[in-house]
Design an enzyme around this catalytic site. Structure first.
Site, PDB file in Angstrom:
ATOM      1  N   LYS A 204      20.047 -20.559 -41.346  1.00  0.00           N
ATOM      2  CA  LYS A 204      21.679 -20.851 -40.833  1.00  0.00           C
ATOM      3  C   LYS A 204      21.525 -21.048 -39.380  1.00  0.00           C
ATOM      4  CE  LYS A 204      24.824 -18.094 -39.524  1.00  0.00           C
ATOM      5  NZ  LYS A 204      25.392 -18.669 -38.449  1.00  0.00           N
ATOM      6  N   GLU A 207      27.081 -21.268 -35.806  1.00  0.00           N
ATOM      7  CA  GLU A 207      28.211 -22.089 -35.931  1.00  0.00           C
ATOM      8  C   GLU A 207      28.583 -22.895 -34.724  1.00  0.00           C
ATOM      9  OE1 GLU A 207      27.875 -18.645 -35.891  1.00  0.00           O
ATOM     10  OE2 GLU A 207      29.328 -17.719 -35.436  1.00  0.00           O
ATOM     11  N   GLY A 257      19.444 -13.034 -31.936  1.00  0.00           N
ATOM     12  CA  GLY A 257      20.927 -13.142 -31.520  1.00  0.00           C
ATOM     13  C   GLY A 257      21.081 -11.947 -30.896  1.00  0.00           C
ATOM     14  N   THR A 259      22.054  -7.814 -30.007  1.00  0.00           N
ATOM     15  CA  THR A 259      21.442  -6.479 -30.634  1.00  0.00           C
ATOM     16  C   THR A 259      22.600  -5.971 -31.557  1.00  0.00           C
ATOM     17  OG1 THR A 259      20.333  -6.179 -28.562  1.00  0.00           O
ATOM     18  CG2 THR A 259      21.234  -4.175 -29.832  1.00  0.00           C
ATOM     19  N   GLU A 260      23.819  -6.127 -31.488  1.00  0.00           N
ATOM     20  CA  GLU A 260      24.893  -5.589 -32.389  1.00  0.00           C
ATOM     21  C   GLU A 260      24.697  -6.161 -33.717  1.00  0.00           C
ATOM     22  OE1 GLU A 260      25.539  -7.111 -29.240  1.00  0.00           O
ATOM     23  OE2 GLU A 260      25.779  -5.153 -28.246  1.00  0.00           O
ATOM     24  N   GLY A 262      21.944  -7.875 -34.887  1.00  0.00           N
ATOM     25  CA  GLY A 262      20.646  -7.394 -35.261  1.00  0.00           C
ATOM     26  C   GLY A 262      20.689  -5.844 -36.083  1.00  0.00           C
ATOM     27  N   GLU A 280      14.742 -10.315 -32.924  1.00  0.00           N
ATOM     28  CA  GLU A 280      14.492 -10.902 -31.550  1.00  0.00           C
ATOM     29  C   GLU A 280      16.012 -10.705 -30.889  1.00  0.00           C
ATOM     30  OE1 GLU A 280      14.722 -12.201 -28.493  1.00  0.00           O
ATOM     31  OE2 GLU A 280      14.278 -14.160 -28.976  1.00  0.00           O
ATOM     32  N   CYS A 314      18.046 -14.830 -23.826  1.00  0.00           N
ATOM     33  CA  CYS A 314      17.547 -13.356 -23.969  1.00  0.00           C
ATOM     34  C   CYS A 314      16.708 -13.053 -22.870  1.00  0.00           C
ATOM     35  CB  CYS A 314      17.056 -12.988 -25.290  1.00  0.00           C
ATOM     36  SG  CYS A 314      16.039 -13.952 -25.793  1.00  0.00           S
ATOM     37  N   GLU A 437      24.082  -6.787 -20.795  1.00  0.00           N
ATOM     38  CA  GLU A 437      23.528  -8.197 -20.701  1.00  0.00           C
ATOM     39  C   GLU A 437      24.598  -9.108 -20.700  1.00  0.00           C
ATOM     40  OE1 GLU A 437      22.117  -9.681 -24.674  1.00  0.00           O
ATOM     41  OE2 GLU A 437      20.402 -10.671 -23.629  1.00  0.00           O
TER      42      GLU A 437
HETATM   43  P1  ADP Z   1      25.879 -14.347 -29.951  1.00  0.00           P
HETATM   44  O1  ADP Z   1      26.614 -13.081 -29.491  1.00  0.00           O
HETATM   45  O2  ADP Z   1      24.638 -14.820 -28.987  1.00  0.00           O
HETATM   46  O3  ADP Z   1      26.502 -15.400 -30.228  1.00  0.00           O
HETATM   47  P2  ADP Z   1      25.289 -13.337 -32.372  1.00  0.00           P
HETATM   48  O4  ADP Z   1      24.267 -12.396 -32.766  1.00  0.00           O
HETATM   49  O5  ADP Z   1      26.757 -13.224 -32.523  1.00  0.00           O
HETATM   50  O6  ADP Z   1      24.934 -13.950 -31.067  1.00  0.00           O
HETATM   51  O7  ADP Z   1      24.878 -14.670 -33.226  1.00  0.00           O
HETATM   52  C1  ADP Z   1      23.611 -15.028 -33.614  1.00  0.00           C
HETATM   53  C2  ADP Z   1      23.474 -15.674 -34.894  1.00  0.00           C
HETATM   54  O8  ADP Z   1      23.880 -14.576 -35.773  1.00  0.00           O
HETATM   55  C3  ADP Z   1      24.571 -16.868 -35.403  1.00  0.00           C
HETATM   56  O9  ADP Z   1      23.918 -17.744 -36.367  1.00  0.00           O
HETATM   57  C4  ADP Z   1      25.546 -15.976 -35.986  1.00  0.00           C
HETATM   58  O10 ADP Z   1      26.361 -16.778 -36.893  1.00  0.00           O
HETATM   59  C5  ADP Z   1      24.664 -15.042 -36.824  1.00  0.00           C
HETATM   60  N1  ADP Z   1      25.611 -13.701 -36.938  1.00  0.00           N
HETATM   61  C6  ADP Z   1      26.648 -13.362 -36.447  1.00  0.00           C
HETATM   62  N2  ADP Z   1      27.363 -12.258 -37.254  1.00  0.00           N
HETATM   63  C7  ADP Z   1      26.483 -12.129 -38.297  1.00  0.00           C
HETATM   64  C8  ADP Z   1      26.464 -11.149 -39.410  1.00  0.00           C
HETATM   65  N3  ADP Z   1      27.374  -9.979 -39.577  1.00  0.00           N
HETATM   66  N4  ADP Z   1      25.539 -11.163 -40.223  1.00  0.00           N
HETATM   67  C9  ADP Z   1      24.510 -12.156 -40.097  1.00  0.00           C
HETATM   68  N5  ADP Z   1      24.633 -13.068 -39.260  1.00  0.00           N
HETATM   69  C10 ADP Z   1      25.706 -13.045 -38.195  1.00  0.00           C
END
Ligand code: ADP
Length: 515
Positions: A204, A207, A257, A259-260, A262, A280, A314, A437
């Site tokens: 995926k 977006e 992406g 930490t939250e 993750g 990561e 990152c 961050e």
């Molecule tokens: P950032 O804050 O840098 O945008 P995110 O961690 O929100 O990073 O997003 C990184 C990826 O994780 C994107 O592909 C996003 O669509 C996906 N993502 C965001 N929320 C969720 C979730 N609850 N479950 C799985 N994937 C998610």
């Protein structure tokens, strides 16, 4: 340790010979659908979402939005493609390597188109996309192409009259969820090792930035990968992303992406089928500049580390600790350099600093099919500025908490989502800008007196992704880098990333290793 070979040095080396590569003037956006089984699909729920150029605020196109049902389809395809007896499973390992090389060849052919799409979708300068993202993507594919037939098991001299050996097998269906800051490079970091080992993939893209991933779908098919080996599901995190993380038929998830998110992914994996997880995540990366370092070079490397990709990395060099005797000079040189950074249209060759990424507004896709007025209103002026606002809010907190604003500190007037490269000096460890961050072009400079003190301060973070040490003393370089709680430590350089070296974090920067 390296003196050369950083991302920006690579850029400079490659960028010199004329003529410079040119972006494709009006790239045709050929692929906007969900890619499953080497075919293009519309979304099962009939939803689409817009992707927006952050340099102009203008919509580039709509993309089919994958949701849970589409992810299910993709997983079914990946499962069938990787089952015992399938074409992919029976393929010679060396043939898998040839396919990866072929994909790398096609990336070379499409390099200008892909770099243009990446620049339009993310706002990063075209030349950075061409020389950094594309270069890294192609090298990653070639590196893993060489691994396919060198994945050996072991024989063990066990007791008594037995022959005992291990044999590596594919994990199975690998889910991948990637971010928007290096969309194509992260795509390759995920798929190349998975495919080299004979897995199948459901990936995926973020977006905000789905376009290069979808363009690559077409060339994955052209390269000759069997149907279902790679499936691409553009969509949102809480829907398509969550469906991957919690899927009972996915064997591993690799995520890059925040930490939250993750943490959500690891919890979803644990609650579903205990799939393997590689994370990561974020960083708040310290650089330590000793008084004996080559100061001009330290200024350049740390600043490129801070501002590369508009600070949206990152690995961003976000805490710069400078030894007291050279602190003032370091600040002066850093400010002088920052003021010469060229901000502008990412497609212009002179530009080295583009806009921050824009989020496609999730509500748009919800409303677009039923409430056209809301849709038009939102498109006219309301691209989601979440990331942009967050950076400016943190910059404000730095001013309020008493850090010295040396330059920047605000948005570029009358211009999309551009933020001036910003330097704070006199930053204290307790300030939010020193702890959180920022993911924007903000460099925080602090003073230190002793080696022991600076090691403790550098390590006092929940994150532990990268660090850097600048010194001419080899003994100090070795001992301080050994003391860093970070997955990667650079000496006298920054952002030297290579397909041949592992990458990942300590502590809340993640677990497992990329590459
Ligand atoms: P950032 O804050 O840098 O945008 P995110 O961690 O929100 O990073 O997003 C990184 C990826 O994780 C994107 O592909 C996003 O669509 C996906 N993502 C965001 N929320 C969720 C979730 N609850 N479950 C799985 N994937 C998610």
């Amino acid at each position: 340790m390296a003196q050369n070979g950083t991302i920006e040095n690579g850029l400079a080396r490659n960028a010199c010979p004329p003529p410079l590569p040119q972006p494709v003037k009006i790239p045709e956006i050929k692929h906007t659908k969900i890619f499953i089984n080497n075919e293009w699909h519309t979304s099962i729920k009939g939803k689409k979402f817009p992707t927006i150029n952050p340099a102009t605020g203008v919509k580039i196109c709509d993309v089919e939005e994958a949701d849970k049902a589409d992810v299910d389809e993709a997983v079914r395809a990946a499962r069938a493609a990787g089952q015992r007896g399938s074409e992919w499973r029976l393929m010679d390992a060396s043939s898998r390597g040839r396919l990866l090389h072929r994909l790398a060849d096609l990336l070379e052919r499409e390099r200008a188109v892909l770099a243009t799409l990446e620049s339009m979708d993310t706002g990063k300068p075209f030349l950075h996309a061409f020389f950094v993202d594309l270069d890294g993507s192609i090298k990653t594919l070639r590196y893993y192409a060489g691994w396919t037939d060198k994945i050996h098991g072991k024989t063990m001299p066990v007791d008594e009259n037995f022959v005992c050996f291990t044999k590596h097998e594919p994990v199975g269906v690998c889910g991948a969820i990637i971010p928007w800051n290096f969309p194509l490079l992260m795509f390759m970091w995920k798929i190349a090792p998975a495919l080299a080992c004979g897995n199948t993939v459901v990936i995926k893209p973020a977006e905000q930035t789905p376009l290069t991933a979808l363009h690559v779908g077409a060339i994955i098919k052209e390269a000759g990968f069997p149907p279902g080996v790679v499936n691409i599901v553009p969509g949102f995190g809480p829907t398509a992303g969550a469906a991957i993380a919690s899927h009972m038929n996915i064997d591993k998830v690799a995520f890059t992406g925040s930490t939250e998110v993750g943490q959500l992914i690891k919890a979803a994996a644990a609650k579903s089928n205990l799939k393997r997880v590689t994370l990561e995540l974020g960083g708040k990366n310290p650089c330590i500049v000793f008084a004996d370092s080559d100061l001009q070079s330290a200024v350049e490397e740390t600043q490129k580390g801070a501002f590369f990709n508009q600070g949206q990395a990152c690995t961003a060099a976000s805490r710069i600790y400078v030894e007291e005797p050279v602190y003032d000079e370091f600040v002066r040189l850093s400010v002088e350099r920052a003021k010469n950074i060229v901000i502008g249209d990412p497609l212009e060759p002179r530009t080295s600093h583009g806009p921050q990424v824009s989020y496609s507004f999730e509500l748009l896709s919800v409303f677009s099919s039923c409430v056209q007025i809301v849709y038009v209103f939102l498109l006219l002026g309301q691209i989601d500025q979440h990331q942009f606002d967050k950076i400016l809010e943190l910059v404000d907190s730095g001013k309020k908490e008493g850090a010295m604003l040396e330059c920047g500190g605000c948005a570029v007037e009358d211009r999309g989502l551009f933020i001036h490269p910003t330097i704070f000096s006199d930053v204290k460890d307790h300030m939010r800008i020193a702890k959180e961050e920022i993911f924007g072009p903000v460099q925080c400079i602090m003073k230190f007196k002793t080696q022991e003190e600076v090691i403790n301060r550098a390590n006092s973070s929940h994150y532990g992704l990268t660090a850097a040490v600048f010194t001419r003393d080899i003994h100090r370089a070795m001992s301080v880098s050994a003391a860093m709680e970070a997955g990667t430590v650079w000496v006298n350089c920054y952002n030297a990333l290579h397909a041949q070296a592992p990458f990942g974090g300590y502590k809340m920067s993640g677990n497992g290793r990329e590459l």
